[in-house]
Design an enzyme around this catalytic site. Sequence first.
Site, PDB file in Angstrom:
ATOM      1  N   SER A   1      -6.850   5.253  -0.092  1.00 30.64           N
ATOM      2  CA  SER A   1      -7.077   3.979  -0.776  1.00 30.64           C
ATOM      3  C   SER A   1      -8.568   3.669  -0.754  1.00 30.64           C
ATOM      4  CB  SER A   1      -6.313   2.850  -0.078  1.00 30.64           C
ATOM      5  OG  SER A   1      -4.927   3.130  -0.021  1.00 30.64           O
TER       6      SER A   1
ATOM      7  N   GLN B   1      -4.855  -1.178  -7.406  1.00 29.70           N
ATOM      8  CA  GLN B   1      -5.553  -0.311  -6.456  1.00 29.70           C
ATOM      9  C   GLN B   1      -6.155   0.881  -7.174  1.00 29.70           C
ATOM     10  OE1 GLN B   1      -3.956   2.808  -3.348  1.00 29.70           O
ATOM     11  NE2 GLN B   1      -3.894   0.799  -2.358  1.00 29.70           N
TER      12      GLN B   1
ATOM     13  N   ASP C   1       0.817  -1.213   0.000  1.00 30.53           N
ATOM     14  CA  ASP C   1       0.000   0.000   0.000  1.00 30.53           C
ATOM     15  C   ASP C   1       0.852   1.264   0.000  1.00 30.53           C
ATOM     16  OD1 ASP C   1      -2.551   1.232  -0.035  1.00 30.53           O
ATOM     17  OD2 ASP C   1      -2.457   1.601   2.118  1.00 30.53           O
TER      18      ASP C   1
END
Length: 288
Positions: free
Chosen positions: A229, A279, A205
Amino acid sequence: MTTVDDLLNILTLKKVGNNEYNGISKTVGSPNVFGGQVLAQAINAACRTITNGRILHSMHSYFLEAGNLELPITYNVSIVRDGGSFSVRRVTAHQKETTIFILSASFHKKEEGYNHQIEMNNTIKQPEELLSWTDMLEQFGEVIPPRTKEFLQVDRPVEFKPVEVVNPFNKEDLPPFTNVWFKLKGNPTQLDLAVKQQILTYISDYNILAAAMNRHASKAHWGNTQTASLDHSMWYFRDFDFDDWLLYSIESPNTSNARGFAKGNIFSREGKLIASVAQEGLMRPIHK
């Protein structure tokens, strides 16, 4: 957190009920819980319900609410299916009465089959030729923008060495990609595959939305853009070790509707493809 042991203390959850686990949070420089932490803790919870030796091969998740750093996070695991070859788990994360995150994870028994992968870019600089985030802070701390400097000053269990360094004072759009070498601090030996996958998920991430931001660097930066996110998916292909640098190679095919999409591949230094990531994140201009 300064070493892999510190990170494992955060990622390893406390069992509090039947398929129910609690976790605590540590900041990475954001006022909210780091998405990678929630991802990895949810995987830890799911793995704790796998008793047949199956290996995590994919996960898909959504971030629903910003996590509060001061509150514990409770992870509830639903056993969706244990089939002949695959096991599926669904994890829901709560803070008090609020659901902040959901994840589905699939585990597969070890099987033999066909094998191929894309090649790693071998023309990029090696980590020994590059400055780490720590090096940049030491050498350029006086001129780094305050928000970036504050972010770099946070202690982390991972060292990052970006191949392409963005100069925040050059207001020009850049190609929508980034490559970052990373390595754990401390002694990451004798970790089993499930734990290594949880750590890799935590790291995945980091940096990924930077590729989408690069394409708009003439006007967009972390100080004038609200980012978060929104969802995160990951596929795990091969076993690996953390005893050397790994490469996170990321590109962004699209930004639109205040969202940026990025996908990445994680390689060993020898070019073995370990995992792939995708993502979509919020990229909302802040209008003052």
